[in-house]
Design a protein around this motif. Structure first.
Motif, PDB file in Angstrom:
ATOM      1  N   GLY A 151       0.855  -1.184   0.000  1.00  0.00           N
ATOM      2  CA  GLY A 151       0.000   0.000   0.000  1.00  0.00           C
ATOM      3  C   GLY A 151       0.886   1.228   0.000  1.00  0.00           C
ATOM      4  O   GLY A 151       2.088   1.147   0.276  1.00  0.00           O
ATOM      5  N   ASN A 152       0.304   2.383  -0.289  1.00  0.00           N
ATOM      6  CA  ASN A 152       1.104   3.610  -0.303  1.00  0.00           C
ATOM      7  C   ASN A 152       1.715   3.863   1.078  1.00  0.00           C
ATOM      8  O   ASN A 152       1.035   3.754   2.092  1.00  0.00           O
ATOM      9  N   GLY A 153       3.012   4.169   1.089  1.00  0.00           N
ATOM     10  CA  GLY A 153       3.685   4.468   2.362  1.00  0.00           C
ATOM     11  C   GLY A 153       4.249   3.253   3.062  1.00  0.00           C
ATOM     12  O   GLY A 153       4.934   3.386   4.080  1.00  0.00           O
ATOM     13  N   LEU A 154       3.972   2.050   2.559  1.00  0.00           N
ATOM     14  CA  LEU A 154       4.539   0.836   3.165  1.00  0.00           C
ATOM     15  C   LEU A 154       5.916   0.548   2.533  1.00  0.00           C
ATOM     16  O   LEU A 154       6.188   0.966   1.407  1.00  0.00           O
ATOM     17  N   LYS A 294      18.522 -25.376 -18.373  1.00  0.00           N
ATOM     18  CA  LYS A 294      18.775 -25.445 -16.930  1.00  0.00           C
ATOM     19  C   LYS A 294      18.309 -24.184 -16.209  1.00  0.00           C
ATOM     20  O   LYS A 294      18.238 -24.149 -14.999  1.00  0.00           O
ATOM     21  N   GLY A 295      18.035 -23.121 -16.962  1.00  0.00           N
ATOM     22  CA  GLY A 295      17.677 -21.840 -16.361  1.00  0.00           C
ATOM     23  C   GLY A 295      16.221 -21.781 -15.913  1.00  0.00           C
ATOM     24  O   GLY A 295      15.416 -22.671 -16.195  1.00  0.00           O
ATOM     25  N   SER A 296      15.892 -20.690 -15.185  1.00  0.00           N
ATOM     26  CA  SER A 296      14.514 -20.484 -14.726  1.00  0.00           C
ATOM     27  C   SER A 296      14.242 -18.985 -14.602  1.00  0.00           C
ATOM     28  O   SER A 296      15.169 -18.199 -14.425  1.00  0.00           O
ATOM     29  N   ILE A 297      12.966 -18.632 -14.727  1.00  0.00           N
ATOM     30  CA  ILE A 297      12.550 -17.234 -14.497  1.00  0.00           C
ATOM     31  C   ILE A 297      11.524 -17.238 -13.380  1.00  0.00           C
ATOM     32  O   ILE A 297      10.475 -17.883 -13.479  1.00  0.00           O
ATOM     33  N   THR A 298      11.839 -16.530 -12.300  1.00  0.00           N
ATOM     34  CA  THR A 298      10.943 -16.394 -11.151  1.00  0.00           C
ATOM     35  C   THR A 298      10.555 -14.926 -11.059  1.00  0.00           C
ATOM     36  O   THR A 298      11.401 -14.056 -11.252  1.00  0.00           O
ATOM     37  N   GLN A 299       9.298 -14.653 -10.794  1.00  0.00           N
ATOM     38  CA  GLN A 299       8.838 -13.255 -10.756  1.00  0.00           C
ATOM     39  C   GLN A 299       8.338 -12.851  -9.375  1.00  0.00           C
ATOM     40  O   GLN A 299       7.621 -13.614  -8.724  1.00  0.00           O
ATOM     41  N   ILE A 300       8.725 -11.625  -8.965  1.00  0.00           N
ATOM     42  CA  ILE A 300       8.084 -10.984  -7.803  1.00  0.00           C
ATOM     43  C   ILE A 300       7.540  -9.637  -8.290  1.00  0.00           C
ATOM     44  O   ILE A 300       8.253  -8.634  -8.292  1.00  0.00           O
ATOM     45  N   PRO A 301       6.274  -9.608  -8.766  1.00  0.00           N
ATOM     46  CA  PRO A 301       5.676  -8.306  -9.097  1.00  0.00           C
ATOM     47  C   PRO A 301       5.232  -7.621  -7.806  1.00  0.00           C
ATOM     48  O   PRO A 301       4.675  -8.263  -6.909  1.00  0.00           O
ATOM     49  N   ILE A 302       5.504  -6.323  -7.691  1.00  0.00           N
ATOM     50  CA  ILE A 302       5.090  -5.572  -6.498  1.00  0.00           C
ATOM     51  C   ILE A 302       4.007  -4.592  -6.927  1.00  0.00           C
ATOM     52  O   ILE A 302       4.161  -3.881  -7.926  1.00  0.00           O
ATOM     53  N   LEU A 303       2.901  -4.559  -6.192  1.00  0.00           N
ATOM     54  CA  LEU A 303       1.851  -3.600  -6.533  1.00  0.00           C
ATOM     55  C   LEU A 303       1.329  -2.924  -5.269  1.00  0.00           C
ATOM     56  O   LEU A 303       1.306  -3.519  -4.192  1.00  0.00           O
ATOM     57  N   THR A 304       0.963  -1.647  -5.416  1.00  0.00           N
ATOM     58  CA  THR A 304       0.379  -0.912  -4.290  1.00  0.00           C
ATOM     59  C   THR A 304      -1.134  -0.910  -4.468  1.00  0.00           C
ATOM     60  O   THR A 304      -1.629  -0.468  -5.500  1.00  0.00           O
ATOM     61  N   MET A 305      -1.832  -1.421  -3.468  1.00  0.00           N
ATOM     62  CA  MET A 305      -3.295  -1.519  -3.554  1.00  0.00           C
ATOM     63  C   MET A 305      -3.895  -0.149  -3.235  1.00  0.00           C
ATOM     64  O   MET A 305      -3.660   0.377  -2.139  1.00  0.00           O
ATOM     65  N   ILE A 314      -6.642  -4.491  -9.723  1.00  0.00           N
ATOM     66  CA  ILE A 314      -5.237  -4.872  -9.967  1.00  0.00           C
ATOM     67  C   ILE A 314      -4.814  -6.043  -9.069  1.00  0.00           C
ATOM     68  O   ILE A 314      -4.390  -7.085  -9.572  1.00  0.00           O
ATOM     69  N   PRO A 315      -4.946  -5.940  -7.709  1.00  0.00           N
ATOM     70  CA  PRO A 315      -4.612  -7.128  -6.905  1.00  0.00           C
ATOM     71  C   PRO A 315      -5.546  -8.299  -7.162  1.00  0.00           C
ATOM     72  O   PRO A 315      -5.126  -9.464  -7.119  1.00  0.00           O
ATOM     73  N   ASP A 316      -6.806  -8.005  -7.469  1.00  0.00           N
ATOM     74  CA  ASP A 316      -7.794  -9.066  -7.692  1.00  0.00           C
ATOM     75  C   ASP A 316      -7.395  -9.928  -8.897  1.00  0.00           C
ATOM     76  O   ASP A 316      -7.308 -11.161  -8.799  1.00  0.00           O
ATOM     77  N   LEU A 317      -7.098  -9.275 -10.024  1.00  0.00           N
ATOM     78  CA  LEU A 317      -6.724 -10.015 -11.233  1.00  0.00           C
ATOM     79  C   LEU A 317      -5.342 -10.649 -11.092  1.00  0.00           C
ATOM     80  O   LEU A 317      -5.103 -11.754 -11.561  1.00  0.00           O
ATOM     81  N   THR A 318      -4.436  -9.941 -10.420  1.00  0.00           N
ATOM     82  CA  THR A 318      -3.092 -10.486 -10.188  1.00  0.00           C
ATOM     83  C   THR A 318      -3.179 -11.777  -9.388  1.00  0.00           C
ATOM     84  O   THR A 318      -2.492 -12.755  -9.684  1.00  0.00           O
ATOM     85  N   GLY A 319      -4.054 -11.789  -8.381  1.00  0.00           N
ATOM     86  CA  GLY A 319      -4.234 -12.984  -7.552  1.00  0.00           C
ATOM     87  C   GLY A 319      -4.746 -14.179  -8.337  1.00  0.00           C
ATOM     88  O   GLY A 319      -4.401 -15.322  -8.050  1.00  0.00           O
ATOM     89  N   TYR A 320      -5.571 -13.921  -9.373  1.00  0.00           N
ATOM     90  CA  TYR A 320      -6.069 -15.011 -10.226  1.00  0.00           C
ATOM     91  C   TYR A 320      -4.941 -15.665 -11.030  1.00  0.00           C
ATOM     92  O   TYR A 320      -4.936 -16.865 -11.254  1.00  0.00           O
ATOM     93  N   ILE A 321      -4.002 -14.830 -11.504  1.00  0.00           N
ATOM     94  CA  ILE A 321      -2.994 -15.313 -12.458  1.00  0.00           C
ATOM     95  C   ILE A 321      -1.790 -15.921 -11.743  1.00  0.00           C
ATOM     96  O   ILE A 321      -1.207 -16.891 -12.208  1.00  0.00           O
ATOM     97  N   THR A 322      -1.419 -15.329 -10.607  1.00  0.00           N
ATOM     98  CA  THR A 322      -0.172 -15.732  -9.930  1.00  0.00           C
ATOM     99  C   THR A 322      -0.411 -16.894  -8.962  1.00  0.00           C
ATOM    100  O   THR A 322      -1.546 -17.305  -8.745  1.00  0.00           O
ATOM    101  N   GLU A 323       0.691 -17.371  -8.367  1.00  0.00           N
ATOM    102  CA  GLU A 323       0.605 -18.560  -7.499  1.00  0.00           C
ATOM    103  C   GLU A 323       0.805 -18.182  -6.039  1.00  0.00           C
ATOM    104  O   GLU A 323       1.743 -18.600  -5.382  1.00  0.00           O
TER     105      GLU A 323
END
Length: 455
Positions: A151-154, A294-305, A314-323
């Motif tokens: 969230g903003n300010g965190l 042998k390689g891999s791609i790992t993602q950490i998308p950061i979003l402010t709600m 944005i968090p709602d749809l992100t939660g559907y797609i990510t693990e």
């Protein structure tokens, strides 16, 4: 031979409309010459002989007549080689660190291509971040996409910087590097990231793509695609394990909304375009591992709600797609606990397949389950104590309050420069679980209790 067009139909915000075009493709790159200055854009819409082009630079000062527009016949491509490690680029892949262009290397289309589902390998093994709450309770698995809901300010920027500094794979598992994509961040945040990476001595294993708040909005749409293209090259051509950190996805989505409004598209929920889900999926689904590499791609998308609303599109749809997701809490942050991770709504759906014997430690799954269960009970006891008062609580409930305090201030809380390995995190977990009587630890195998319980 590419045609040159010497006039525009109209200019609207970051968009220009050209009529009478032929042989033009969607996503094709465009060169625009205005008063001796060359600008770039890409085709975003075609309608009969009309082409709508998104301009990457500013369109102010442009005229519909004094102009030259040339379609290149190619999508946006960036040149990549192993030498991009330690380099810094702008949002469209142009170097901004004074190190000159990337000379050797292969050109790649930034739009990428989806990984064939049949060619995907199931994510296994973990990436150690050095943060107890993440490594123990929401473990990041190689090839996973695990967003941070802030969230903003965190302090999500500090957490991102700490992960870049500390993240690593196990010894002998291959080379590790980080691709860092910043979208719409302020200048002081950009300086903070660069200074932190330099001081930690990790800049040589980081590739940075920076789109600042005062950079063109259109560039923000391309930034994560350039970053993910670089990640795909390093993972699948150089066989490296790549962690992609993207901040802030909310800025990206707002840029998408702004451009969608300029294109006069029918808006969806809260004004975002109806294709927001598929657009986000086109980014997130570029994580993973493929057969034969042998390689891999790992993602950490950061979003402010916005307004800390987890139901926002944005968090709602992100939660559907990510693990899974890592959720930051304002209430925990106000109690001076860093990182302020609220573990109860946080989860990593793939963690069960990359922890335990042969990966982290044999007792890890049981310890994680027990911490979730016991901390959940702490919330119930706190709610009860507000009704009847702390003095009226039973002895076991008081033990749970003591456990909750220890969990937050000894396990969850750690210094920005404190890098805990998984063994240290599990040791602290056993220390605080030992506050509770043995018979309360019903999620843990008795053989682990005998080996690790310190009551």
């Amino acid at each position: 031979m590419h045609k040159e067009y010497l006039s525009l139909k109209k200019i609207e915000g970051p968009l220009i409309v050209i009529e009478g075009v032929e042989g033009v493709s969607y996503n094709e790159m465009v060169e625009i010459k205005v008063q001796g200055e060359t600008k770039h854009g890409k085709v975003v819409q075609l309608n009969n002989d009309l082409a709508i082009v998104q301009v990457f630079e500013n369109t102010s000062g442009m005229s519909v007549n004094n102009i030259s527009v040339k379609f290149t016949g190619k999508p946006l491509e960036i040149k990549l080689s192993r030498e991009i490690l330690g380099r810094m680029f702008n949002g469209i892949g142009q170097p901004i660190d004074g190190g000159g262009p990337v000379f050797s290397g292969i050109k790649f289309d930034v739009n990428g291509s989806p990984i064939n589902p049949v060619a995907r390998r199931y994510p296994r093994n973990y990436i150690q971040t050095g943060i107890s709450a993440i490594d123990t309770l929401t473990t990041l698995i190689r090839g996973q996409k695990l967003p941070i809901f802030s969230g903003n300010g965190l302090p999500h920027n500090q957490i991102a910087a700490q992960i870049v500094k500390q993240a690593k794979v196990a010894e002998g598992e291959g080379e590790f590097a980080v691709v860092f994509a910043a979208m719409g961040i302020k200048h002081d945040d950009a300086h903070y990231f660069i200074k932190t990476f330099q001081e930690a001595g990790v800049l040589d294993k980081v590739v940075m793509f920076m789109n600042l708040a005062d950079d063109p909005v259109v560039e923000r749409i391309v930034t994560p695609r350039c970053a993910l293209t670089a990640a795909e090259y390093l993972a699948f051509y150089e066989n490296m394990h790549i962690l992609v950190i993207m901040t802030d996805i909310t800025s990206y989505c707002e840029a998408l909304r702004e451009i969608s409004a300029a294109r006069e598209e029918v808006p969806g929920r809260k004004g975002y375009p109806g294709y927001l889900y598929s657009d986000l999926a086109s980014l997130y689904e570029r994580a993973g591992m493929v057969e034969g590499s042998k390689g891999s791609i790992t993602q950490i998308p950061i979003l402010t709600m916005p307004n800390d609303d987890i139901t926002h599109p944005i968090p709602d749809l992100t939660g559907y797609i990510t693990e899974g997701q890592i959720v930051l809490s304002r209430e925990i942050y106000q109690r001076n606990i860093y990182p302020p991770i609220n573990i109860l709504p946080s989860l990593s759906r793939l963690m069960k397949d990359g922890i335990g014997e042969g990966y982290t430690r044999e007792d890890h799954p049981d310890v994680a389950n027990q911490l979730f269960s016991s901390y959940s009970r702490v919330q119930e006891v706190k709610a009860l104590s507000q009704v009847i008062g702390e003095d009226e609580l039973s002895e076991i409930d008081k033990k749970y309050l003591e456990f909750g305090e220890a969990f937050e201030y000894r396990f969850l809380r750690q210094e920005f420069n404190e890098n805990r390995d998984i063994d240290r995190s599990l040791e602290i977990a056993w220390e605080i679980l030992s506050i509770l009587p043995k018979n309360e630890l019903d999620r843990i195998n008795p053989k682990f209790l005998d080996a690790y319980y310190r009551g």
